[in-house]
Design an enzyme around this catalytic site. Sequence first.
Site, PDB file in Angstrom:
ATOM      1  N   HIS A  99     -32.327  -1.396   7.865  1.00 35.77           N
ATOM      2  CA  HIS A  99     -31.065  -2.135   7.895  1.00 35.77           C
ATOM      3  C   HIS A  99     -29.663  -1.246   8.146  1.00 35.77           C
ATOM      4  O   HIS A  99     -29.355  -0.013   7.997  1.00 35.77           O
ATOM      5  CB  HIS A  99     -30.694  -2.710   7.031  1.00 35.77           C
ATOM      6  CG  HIS A  99     -30.210  -1.690   5.540  1.00 35.77           C
ATOM      7  ND1 HIS A  99     -29.440  -2.157   4.688  1.00 35.77           N
ATOM      8  CD2 HIS A  99     -31.417  -1.487   4.871  1.00 35.77           C
ATOM      9  CE1 HIS A  99     -29.134  -1.163   4.068  1.00 35.77           C
ATOM     10  NE2 HIS A  99     -30.868  -0.822   3.975  1.00 35.77           N
ATOM     11  N   CYS A 111     -34.522   1.796   1.066  1.00 40.06           N
ATOM     12  CA  CYS A 111     -34.512   2.020   2.932  1.00 40.06           C
ATOM     13  C   CYS A 111     -33.803   2.504   3.463  1.00 40.06           C
ATOM     14  O   CYS A 111     -33.392   3.372   2.814  1.00 40.06           O
ATOM     15  CB  CYS A 111     -34.196   0.888   2.773  1.00 40.06           C
ATOM     16  SG  CYS A 111     -34.506  -0.802   1.924  1.00 40.06           S
TER      17      CYS A 111
END
Length: 345
Positions: free
Chosen positions: A236, A255
Amino acid sequence: MPGGKLQPGQRWAGLAALVERLVAFGDLEQHSIEVNADGTYTGELQKAVRSFQERHGLAADGVLGKATVDALAVPPVQRAEQIALAMERLRLTPLPDALRFVTVNVPEFMLRAHRHEAGVVQQDLRMRVIVGKALDTRTPLFDEEMRWIEFSPYWNIPRSIARAETVPKLRANPGYLDGQGMEFVGPGGQVSTSVSPQMLDAVLAGQWRIRQRPGSRNALGDIKFMLPNNQNIYLHHTPSISLFNRPRRDFSHGCVRIEDPVALAQWVLYDQPDWTEARIRQSMGRPRPVIARLIEPVPVLLIYQTAIVESGVVRFVPDLYGQDAVLEKALRQSRRAPGLAQSKP
């Protein structure tokens, strides 16, 4: 060194030894420089130090500080071991058969997008990334398939983060919820923005959850690349873009934050011409999520290489998570195993 660091223009009696080491490592050509009579650190020598720093994952500022001195002191035999471990990992990680695939080299903090063409793997994109903190939220290593892109995503805050970070902040400052564009979501999808002790207890009990709405404060930025996996790891963007300028970039909860999401989205959606750059950017500014499903899944490999060859240049990066030591120990034990087995009565 003066003050523990050697800055450009300063004098140091150890310059001759520095030149010798840089020549041996290939960052400085033999006889391309003569140390100034007054021992001043200038010119070509600074350029060679920057080259060395760049090849070793350090801030390429030409300043000779502790991290650079430590890297210069690593013996060639240790670098050879790093290369051997990198080759072993390549042997254990076959390339995907898919036409296109993405690799994220965790300790290098780098993402690359590749494609097969005429039997050769070509690199189309290269960008910086931010990975999980080495101390407690390491990015796992695995390979999964990217199946869709979510523009203007919600961030559903994981219970572990809500429990350790978000709920304590809300107890101290109830206005934090509205200030961060967050809301509570109930088991039936109902939404509330009312902060109360009872609501926070319900979050801790797993009855309600907290999510962050799309917008400029959203921790996922304005685009999320989904590769379904049981560890809830994905790629992301991020509003904290200044962190990409740091040489060491382990700041996430696990992440992978990427530097240029528009370029990656265009590359992934190459076979869907209706997803133009203009449409991608428009979709990244919506009040609700927009989904783009991939016609063909794109394999994503989260790998671990501390020795890298790129454009004919060998580069080394620190062993961020200590995985080189783990692999080296496993290989050493496997080499000893046959002899141990034979020695048993």
